[in-house]
Design an enzyme around this catalytic site. Sequence first.
Site, PDB file in Angstrom:
ATOM      1  N   SER A   1       1.026  -1.106   0.066  1.00  0.00           N
ATOM      2  CA  SER A   1      -0.102  -0.073  -0.016  1.00  0.00           C
ATOM      3  C   SER A   1       0.874   1.319  -0.108  1.00  0.00           C
ATOM      4  O   SER A   1       0.541   2.397   0.653  1.00  0.00           O
ATOM      5  CB  SER A   1      -0.820   0.321   1.164  1.00  0.00           C
ATOM      6  N   GLY A   2       2.229   1.239  -0.772  1.00  0.00           N
ATOM      7  CA  GLY A   2       2.807   2.272  -0.899  1.00  0.00           C
ATOM      8  C   GLY A   2       2.347   3.234  -2.138  1.00  0.00           C
ATOM      9  O   GLY A   2       1.258   3.175  -2.315  1.00  0.00           O
TER      10      GLY A   2
ATOM     11  N   TRP B   1       3.071   3.050  -5.350  1.00  0.00           N
ATOM     12  CA  TRP B   1       2.726   2.256  -6.532  1.00  0.00           C
ATOM     13  C   TRP B   1       1.660   1.180  -6.004  1.00  0.00           C
ATOM     14  O   TRP B   1       0.827   0.754  -6.708  1.00  0.00           O
ATOM     15  CB  TRP B   1       3.967   1.669  -7.113  1.00  0.00           C
TER      16      TRP B   1
ATOM     17  N   LYS C   1      10.130  -3.817  -8.468  1.00  0.00           N
ATOM     18  CA  LYS C   1      11.142  -3.755  -9.438  1.00  0.00           C
ATOM     19  C   LYS C   1      12.424  -4.127  -8.414  1.00  0.00           C
ATOM     20  O   LYS C   1      12.778  -3.229  -7.539  1.00  0.00           O
ATOM     21  CB  LYS C   1      11.276  -2.273  -9.969  1.00  0.00           C
TER      22      LYS C   1
ATOM     23  N   LYS D   1      17.106  -0.183 -14.324  1.00  0.00           N
ATOM     24  CA  LYS D   1      16.938   1.108 -14.800  1.00  0.00           C
ATOM     25  C   LYS D   1      17.003   2.037 -13.438  1.00  0.00           C
ATOM     26  O   LYS D   1      17.204   3.357 -13.532  1.00  0.00           O
ATOM     27  CB  LYS D   1      15.720   1.361 -15.565  1.00  0.00           C
TER      28      LYS D   1
ATOM     29  N   ARG E   1      11.901   8.665  -8.381  1.00  0.00           N
ATOM     30  CA  ARG E   1      12.430   8.805  -7.054  1.00  0.00           C
ATOM     31  C   ARG E   1      13.993   8.761  -6.857  1.00  0.00           C
ATOM     32  O   ARG E   1      14.641   9.371  -6.206  1.00  0.00           O
ATOM     33  CB  ARG E   1      11.933   7.965  -5.893  1.00  0.00           C
TER      34      ARG E   1
ATOM     35  N   GLN F   1      14.571   2.293  -4.632  1.00  0.00           N
ATOM     36  CA  GLN F   1      14.805   0.695  -4.739  1.00  0.00           C
ATOM     37  C   GLN F   1      16.331   0.708  -5.372  1.00  0.00           C
ATOM     38  O   GLN F   1      17.149  -0.369  -5.140  1.00  0.00           O
ATOM     39  CB  GLN F   1      14.013   0.196  -5.633  1.00  0.00           C
TER      40      GLN F   1
HETATM   41  N1  LIG Z   1       6.384   4.466  -7.021  1.00  0.00           N
HETATM   42  C1  LIG Z   1       6.405   4.305  -8.365  1.00  0.00           C
HETATM   43  O1  LIG Z   1       6.293   5.129  -9.129  1.00  0.00           O
HETATM   44  C2  LIG Z   1       6.493   2.716  -8.684  1.00  0.00           C
HETATM   45  C3  LIG Z   1       7.185   1.865  -8.174  1.00  0.00           C
HETATM   46  N2  LIG Z   1       7.336   0.686  -8.570  1.00  0.00           N
HETATM   47  C4  LIG Z   1       7.885  -0.391  -7.690  1.00  0.00           C
HETATM   48  O2  LIG Z   1       6.987  -0.953  -6.958  1.00  0.00           O
HETATM   49  C5  LIG Z   1       7.463  -1.385  -6.009  1.00  0.00           C
HETATM   50  C6  LIG Z   1       6.456  -0.885  -4.503  1.00  0.00           C
HETATM   51  O3  LIG Z   1       6.821   0.520  -4.585  1.00  0.00           O
HETATM   52  P1  LIG Z   1       5.778   1.570  -3.689  1.00  0.00           P
HETATM   53  O4  LIG Z   1       4.524   0.969  -3.586  1.00  0.00           O
HETATM   54  O5  LIG Z   1       6.073   2.782  -4.538  1.00  0.00           O
HETATM   55  O6  LIG Z   1       6.487   1.521  -2.375  1.00  0.00           O
HETATM   56  P2  LIG Z   1       6.888   2.889  -1.517  1.00  0.00           P
HETATM   57  O7  LIG Z   1       8.372   3.075  -2.020  1.00  0.00           O
HETATM   58  O8  LIG Z   1       5.874   3.954  -1.423  1.00  0.00           O
HETATM   59  O9  LIG Z   1       7.401   2.193   0.006  1.00  0.00           O
HETATM   60  C7  LIG Z   1       6.403   2.357   0.930  1.00  0.00           C
HETATM   61  C8  LIG Z   1       5.759   1.207   1.430  1.00  0.00           C
HETATM   62  O10 LIG Z   1       6.537   0.295   2.005  1.00  0.00           O
HETATM   63  C9  LIG Z   1       5.737  -0.037   3.294  1.00  0.00           C
HETATM   64  N3  LIG Z   1       6.700  -0.774   4.293  1.00  0.00           N
HETATM   65  C10 LIG Z   1       7.521   0.027   5.074  1.00  0.00           C
HETATM   66  N4  LIG Z   1       8.262  -0.732   5.865  1.00  0.00           N
HETATM   67  C11 LIG Z   1       7.507  -2.086   5.797  1.00  0.00           C
HETATM   68  C12 LIG Z   1       7.817  -3.480   6.244  1.00  0.00           C
HETATM   69  N5  LIG Z   1       8.913  -3.664   7.192  1.00  0.00           N
HETATM   70  N6  LIG Z   1       7.245  -4.455   5.736  1.00  0.00           N
HETATM   71  C13 LIG Z   1       6.247  -4.394   4.679  1.00  0.00           C
HETATM   72  N7  LIG Z   1       5.963  -3.080   4.042  1.00  0.00           N
HETATM   73  C14 LIG Z   1       6.752  -1.901   4.663  1.00  0.00           C
HETATM   74  C15 LIG Z   1       5.067   1.082   3.907  1.00  0.00           C
HETATM   75  O11 LIG Z   1       4.040   0.767   4.623  1.00  0.00           O
HETATM   76  C16 LIG Z   1       4.457   1.625   2.453  1.00  0.00           C
HETATM   77  O12 LIG Z   1       3.291   0.725   1.884  1.00  0.00           O
HETATM   78  C17 LIG Z   1       8.815  -1.067  -5.651  1.00  0.00           C
HETATM   79  O13 LIG Z   1       9.598  -2.163  -5.940  1.00  0.00           O
HETATM   80  C18 LIG Z   1       8.885  -0.097  -6.565  1.00  0.00           C
HETATM   81  O14 LIG Z   1      10.334  -0.008  -7.367  1.00  0.00           O
HETATM   82  C19 LIG Z   1       6.997   0.408  -9.792  1.00  0.00           C
HETATM   83  C20 LIG Z   1       6.545   1.377 -10.584  1.00  0.00           C
HETATM   84  C21 LIG Z   1       6.100   2.700 -10.204  1.00  0.00           C
HETATM   85  O1  LIG Z   2       9.505   2.645 -11.586  1.00  0.00           O
HETATM   86  C1  LIG Z   2       9.171   3.767 -11.537  1.00  0.00           C
HETATM   87  C2  LIG Z   2       8.505   4.349 -13.137  1.00  0.00           C
HETATM   88  O2  LIG Z   2       8.211   3.250 -13.651  1.00  0.00           O
HETATM   89  C3  LIG Z   2       9.242   4.639 -10.493  1.00  0.00           C
HETATM   90  O3  LIG Z   2      10.902   4.777 -10.210  1.00  0.00           O
HETATM   91  P1  LIG Z   2      11.123   5.353  -8.951  1.00  0.00           P
HETATM   92  O4  LIG Z   2      11.296   4.242  -8.125  1.00  0.00           O
HETATM   93  O5  LIG Z   2      12.575   6.141  -9.494  1.00  0.00           O
HETATM   94  O6  LIG Z   2      10.370   6.574  -8.712  1.00  0.00           O
END
Ligand SMILES: NC(=O)C1=CN([C@@H]2O[C@H](COP(=O)(O)OP(=O)(O)OC[C@H]3O[C@@H](n4cnc5c(N)ncnc54)[C@H](O)[C@@H]3O)[C@@H](O)[C@H]2O)C=CC1
Ligand SMILES: O=C(CO)COP(=O)(O)O
Length: 391
Positions: free
Chosen positions: A42-43, A45, A152, A245, A310, A339
């Site tokens: 629930s971050g 993405w 990712k 990437k 980011r 990441q």
């Molecule tokens: N944000 C973006 O624009 C994009 C992200 N991604 C990928 O998606 C994946 C998830 O990224 P986001 O949702 O953006 O996460 P985020 O970077 O927003 O991380 C925060 C999340 O991590 C959780 N968290 C913190 N401590 C934790 C723990 N001990 N155990 C489990 N969860 C914990 C938080 O509760 C929150 O839900 C990553 O691998 C990222 O590279 C892929 C495409 C786009």
């Molecule tokens: O994966 C992403 C876009 O496709 C987001 O990249 P960042 O984690 O660098 O924000």
Amino acid sequence: MSAAADRLNLTSGHLNAGRKRSSSSVSLKAVEKPFKVTVIGSGNWGTTIAKVVAENCKGYPEVFAPLVQMWVFEEDINGEKLTEIINTRHQNVKYLPGITLPDNLVANPDLIDSVKDVDIIVFNIPHQFLPRICSQLKGHVNPHVRAISCLKGFEVGAKGVQLLSSYITEELGIQCGALSGANIATEVAQEHWSETTVAYHIPKDFRGEGKDVDHKVLKALFHRPYFHVSVIEDVAGISICGALKNVVALGCGFVEGLGWGNNASAAIQRVGLGEIIRFGQMFFPESREETYYQESAGVADLITTCAGGRNVKVARLMATSGKDAWECEKELLNGQSAQGLITCKEVHEWLETCGSVEDFPLFEAVYQIVYNNYPMKNLPDMIEELDLHED
Ligand SMILES: NC(=O)C1=CN([C@@H]2O[C@H](COP(=O)(O)OP(=O)(O)OC[C@H]3O[C@@H](n4cnc5c(N)ncnc54)[C@H](O)[C@@H]3O)[C@@H](O)[C@H]2O)C=CC1
Ligand SMILES: O=C(CO)COP(=O)(O)O
């Protein structure tokens, strides 16, 4: 039910440019029993993809159970539980503020309860938390459950470098594909048009159309008018690019932060794309080179991440402030994760193990800058020197 009434048409108006991929117009049979879906994470993405999935589950009740659960790592926000805020105000105020979530999306802080009787799990957490999540889920997930990883990164351990989808399959005994693309979460959440790639292999124990998850079901689950999905087979190709990437984006942030401008950033992306493809060819020979050029998960994701992700922001701040990576991540991201900071270390460890560090001078330079304080201004020489060494 007539054959016509029994089919669902999802049309995107998205042109198939002669590639071998699923059609943009999906004719989907109503399924025997609608698939129940849970999103783990629930971050930034995680919440965005949960919104996408919940919209489609509500829109296609013949295919999906309308109620979608989202597992939330519970947090206290000014005296209120994050799950309560999401379930009452329909906003994730910490990780996706300003976006209204569908009312059929229910936040659940209990991981095991969130996957009870589920058919499809969408994994979407920062990849460093995956091993613990999988160990908690072990024994609670039926082998017929299907999964998609939106993470990712890689898992690097005793078994070498592993795709996260393969790690999920090994740990939980379930078939797992991947979703990856040029998808800055906030833009998708605001419903600005973008593309993505889903990759999935139909498993040996596939139970048949209308009874099991196939490419059409996955398209129906993720495709929105503002989020165009292509479904392919190359799980390795899309996952490798998605992970690496982020490392390249750190390199771009360094040169941008030094004030070197667009030419330097383009040079880093050029070298980075070459290293991404080489990594795929060396360690995942099943990946397809055309995926890097033709799919959203390939060069398009490299471009968008290096422009506005980011990772690039954190690296830029490292260059302009002189602070270390972790301070910059904390200062800029309010609990979100860059990441690439972890992936560059995992990649370094793997390359060292197999004696291939010198084949990947950019990945190595990024690692040395983040972990050993190498001067960023030496980046061009670090790449050049190792290139010469390679000859
Ligand atoms: N944000 C973006 O624009 C994009 C992200 N991604 C990928 O998606 C994946 C998830 O990224 P986001 O949702 O953006 O996460 P985020 O970077 O927003 O991380 C925060 C999340 O991590 C959780 N968290 C913190 N401590 C934790 C723990 N001990 N155990 C489990 N969860 C914990 C938080 O509760 C929150 O839900 C990553 O691998 C990222 O590279 C892929 C495409 C786009
Ligand atoms: O994966 C992403 C876009 O496709 C987001 O990249 P960042 O984690 O660098 O924000």
